[in-house]
Design a protein around this motif. Structure first.
Motif, PDB file in Angstrom:
ATOM      1  N   PHE A 287       9.176  29.543 -12.649  1.00  0.00           N
ATOM      2  CA  PHE A 287       8.965  30.953 -12.002  1.00  0.00           C
ATOM      3  C   PHE A 287       8.836  31.286 -10.916  1.00  0.00           C
ATOM      4  CE2 PHE A 287       6.976  29.637 -15.967  1.00  0.00           C
ATOM      5  CZ  PHE A 287       6.920  30.924 -17.310  1.00  0.00           C
ATOM      6  N   ALA A 288       8.969  30.593  -9.783  1.00  0.00           N
ATOM      7  CA  ALA A 288       9.697  31.034  -9.137  1.00  0.00           C
ATOM      8  C   ALA A 288      10.686  32.381  -8.427  1.00  0.00           C
ATOM      9  CB  ALA A 288      10.056  29.999  -7.280  1.00  0.00           C
ATOM     10  N   ALA A 289      11.680  32.022  -9.386  1.00  0.00           N
ATOM     11  CA  ALA A 289      12.928  32.532  -9.166  1.00  0.00           C
ATOM     12  C   ALA A 289      12.997  33.663 -10.308  1.00  0.00           C
ATOM     13  CB  ALA A 289      13.453  31.732  -9.744  1.00  0.00           C
ATOM     14  N   VAL A 290      11.902  33.994 -11.742  1.00  0.00           N
ATOM     15  CA  VAL A 290      11.682  35.162 -12.455  1.00  0.00           C
ATOM     16  C   VAL A 290      11.047  35.908 -11.794  1.00  0.00           C
ATOM     17  CG1 VAL A 290      12.480  34.129 -14.382  1.00  0.00           C
ATOM     18  CG2 VAL A 290      10.428  33.666 -13.578  1.00  0.00           C
ATOM     19  N   ASN A 291       9.409  35.457 -10.788  1.00  0.00           N
ATOM     20  CA  ASN A 291       8.592  36.511 -10.181  1.00  0.00           C
ATOM     21  C   ASN A 291       8.544  36.993  -8.939  1.00  0.00           C
ATOM     22  OD1 ASN A 291       6.871  35.447 -12.466  1.00  0.00           O
ATOM     23  ND2 ASN A 291       5.324  35.392 -11.437  1.00  0.00           N
ATOM     24  N   THR A 420       3.517  32.292  -6.777  1.00  0.00           N
ATOM     25  CA  THR A 420       3.056  32.463  -5.429  1.00  0.00           C
ATOM     26  C   THR A 420       4.353  32.045  -4.083  1.00  0.00           C
ATOM     27  OG1 THR A 420       1.029  32.149  -6.280  1.00  0.00           O
ATOM     28  CG2 THR A 420       1.261  31.991  -3.896  1.00  0.00           C
ATOM     29  N   LEU A 421       4.796  31.286  -5.148  1.00  0.00           N
ATOM     30  CA  LEU A 421       5.861  30.148  -4.138  1.00  0.00           C
ATOM     31  C   LEU A 421       7.093  31.455  -3.886  1.00  0.00           C
ATOM     32  CD1 LEU A 421       5.324  26.632  -4.815  1.00  0.00           C
ATOM     33  CD2 LEU A 421       5.134  27.930  -2.709  1.00  0.00           C
ATOM     34  N   GLY A 422       7.848  31.906  -5.092  1.00  0.00           N
ATOM     35  CA  GLY A 422       8.626  32.422  -5.465  1.00  0.00           C
ATOM     36  C   GLY A 422       8.309  34.058  -4.660  1.00  0.00           C
ATOM     37  N   VAL A 423       7.146  34.698  -4.764  1.00  0.00           N
ATOM     38  CA  VAL A 423       7.097  36.061  -4.033  1.00  0.00           C
ATOM     39  C   VAL A 423       7.150  35.648  -2.560  1.00  0.00           C
ATOM     40  CG1 VAL A 423       4.894  37.182  -3.257  1.00  0.00           C
ATOM     41  CG2 VAL A 423       5.853  37.074  -5.906  1.00  0.00           C
ATOM     42  N   ALA A 424       6.701  33.951  -1.407  1.00  0.00           N
ATOM     43  CA  ALA A 424       6.821  33.624  -0.683  1.00  0.00           C
ATOM     44  C   ALA A 424       7.903  33.613  -0.079  1.00  0.00           C
ATOM     45  CB  ALA A 424       5.989  32.670  -0.580  1.00  0.00           C
ATOM     46  N   LEU A 425       8.847  32.949  -0.758  1.00  0.00           N
ATOM     47  CA  LEU A 425       9.976  32.394  -0.836  1.00  0.00           C
ATOM     48  C   LEU A 425      11.304  33.725  -0.750  1.00  0.00           C
ATOM     49  CD1 LEU A 425      12.214  30.589   0.555  1.00  0.00           C
ATOM     50  CD2 LEU A 425      12.118  29.255  -1.745  1.00  0.00           C
TER      51      LEU A 425
END
Length: 496
Positions: A287-291, A420-425
């Motif tokens: 979900f980090a990748a897709v979001n 959340t981490l995906g949006v941040a990273l």
């Protein structure tokens, strides 16, 4: 603890009550997806750094993630309908407050309130569905969740683009929040149709564990978003270390509560084997990748290409439509026939679409709309749906009955944390590169770099998924715990 309905008497208005619960679920997903498209317009209007675009999403998903299990516990204790109504009232009132926000900081603060309110709403919905239905009717009710959420996922980005572009009564982006007001009011007015329900054995709240989880995740996420804008000072580099230490303390605290016979937020027995921890890691990475990628796509079009918000919204449609269709196909045919092997096909398609999109960005010309991006996004969306449907079933396959509620709630929470981490990273990767050169070409390079990082996250997801098992899972899982039957792609809600 396991779900224990207070009564099994059929509710005379159970199908109308189901519609109320589905509308509440759809509102939650719409509020997240419309923000992905509208965020650049909001930043342009209210001001702030590039990090503000990331915070508009992260301020919602972060409290949603960390309060989700506690929200489920409150429903067990105080009654799920009561907590549901309180959360919906707070969510509805926060929506016009978001629309009237005079500054970036004020909007981020109210978005956090919305996220916390959503954490009260969502854990109650599946519990109340199980209280309303039984037997075949329960399977039908659970099966209706997936199509509704798929429709919300498809319409969310386009709706955000249409509402913002329409500029109704001069509202511009503020309309994406105002649309929640009539929907929330309708849910509240119809909420007497819901049946009150609570756990037969009421657990206790774990306030210490909640505080540790909030502080730990906040200290990890904050530097990822703000670090680049601040030049990565020493204290910013130290915060993630402190956050990880607090999360380790949270794990020890949960084990201590379990040994004392108290009610931990998370069942420590879930971590005795490697399967469920691997599922949590896979969920975070996936979900980090897709979001994160959805945010990068919308921002690159508006910041780098200077497209309008309507173009950004409709550019995401191939991804959303392909995801909805593949989710339905996976739940209806593929997973019952091929089991968990569908996940491998899904990850392969997601990786292919991600790499293809990176190539498109790498070879694109500044100022030209990237038409080849659309089929690449469709392939990525196809992979997302094929992976997500069997993933939740497989992750819960070896979970024992008394651990199901805690496991499902934790999977939901780490999904939101992963987003959340995906949006941040990925957002930070994009903005760091986009700010380093000529804006058009630098934005293309930033998007390419973000997609390359996402490809690494997909490969890491595949590595974690290999440890979940089993490799060949058929349709023996109960329907209430089978997102594949419902075609659901966002989460499986359970009581903690």
């Amino acid at each position: 603890m396991p779900y224990e309905p207070t009564t099994t008497t059929p509710h005379p208005h159970r199908w109308a009550a189901l519609a109320v619960l589905l509308l509440a679920e759809a509102m939650n997903l719409l509020d997240a997806t419309v923000m992905t498209v509208a965020a650049p317009v909001i930043r342009a209007d209210l001001g702030g750094s590039d990090a503000a675009i990331q915070w508009f999403s992260a301020a919602y998903t972060l409290p949603f993630a960390v309060f989700l299990i506690t929200g489920g516990r409150l429903g067990d204790i105080a009654g799920r309908r009561r907590v549901f109504r309180a959360g919906m009232a707070a969510f509805t009132l926060a929506s016009p407050a978001c629309a009237l926000a005079p500054s970036t900081g004020a909007l981020i603060a109210v978005r956090a309130v919305q996220g916390a309110a959503a954490a009260l709403i969502i854990p109650q919905t599946i519990g109340m569905i199980r209280a309303l239905f039984d037997g075949r009717e329960l399977a039908r009710a659970m099966g209706s969740v997936g199509p509704v959420m798929g429709l919300a996922a498809v319409t969310g980005p386009a709706l955000g683009g249409v509402l913002t572009h329409a500029d109704l009564f001069g509202s511009t982006w503020r309309a994406v929040f105002l649309v929640n007001v009539p929907l929330g009011a309708a849910v509240l007015l119809a909420s007497p149709l819901l049946r009150e329900d609570r756990a037969a054995r009421r657990p206790r709240l774990d306030l210490t564990g909640t505080v540790l989880a909030v502080l730990g995740t906040g200290l990890v996420v904050h530097p990822l978003i703000q670090g680049g804008a601040l030049g990565w000072p020493g204290w910013c580099r130290a915060l993630p270390v402190v956050g990880c230490a607090l999360l380790a303390c949270f794990a020890l605290h949960q084990r201590w509560r379990g040994r004392r016979g108290r009610s931990p937020l998370v069942e420590p027995s879930l971590f005795r084997g490697i399967g469920f921890p691997a599922a949590l890691m896979a969920s975070v990475l996936f979900f980090a990748a897709v979001n994160g990628l959805m945010l990068v796509i919308a921002v690159e079009l508006q910041v780098g290409l200077h497209s309008d918000v309507l173009t950004a919204g409709f550019t995401l449609l191939p991804w959303s439509v392909a995801m909805a269709l593949s989710s339905w196909a996976a739940g209806a045919w593929l997973v019952p026939r091929y089991g968990a092997r569908v996940m491998s096909v899904g990850l392969l398609a997601l990786l292919a679409g991600t790499v293809a999109a990176a190539v498109v960005y790498g070879t694109g010309r500044p100022g030209s709309y990237p038409w080849p991006l659309l089929p690449a996004l469709a392939v990525a969306g196809l992979g997302q749906g094929l992976y997500a449907v069997p993933f939740f079933t497989t992750a819960l396959h070896h979970v024992r009955p008394h651990e199901t509620g805690s496991a499902a709630g934790l999977l939901n929470a780490v999904q939101q944390l992963g987003g959340t981490l995906g949006v941040a990273l990925l957002g930070s990767v994009f903005f760091h590169t986009a700010a380093s050169g000529a804006h058009g070409s630098a934005a293309l390079t930033g998007a390419r770099n973000a997609f390359c990082v996402a490809a690494v996250l997909v490969l890491a997801t595949a590595a974690a998924t290999a440890f979940i098992g089993p490799r060949q899972q058929r349709s023996s899982t109960p329907a209430g715990l089978r997102p594949g039957v419902a075609g659901r792609t966002d989460r499986l809600d359970g009581q903690g």
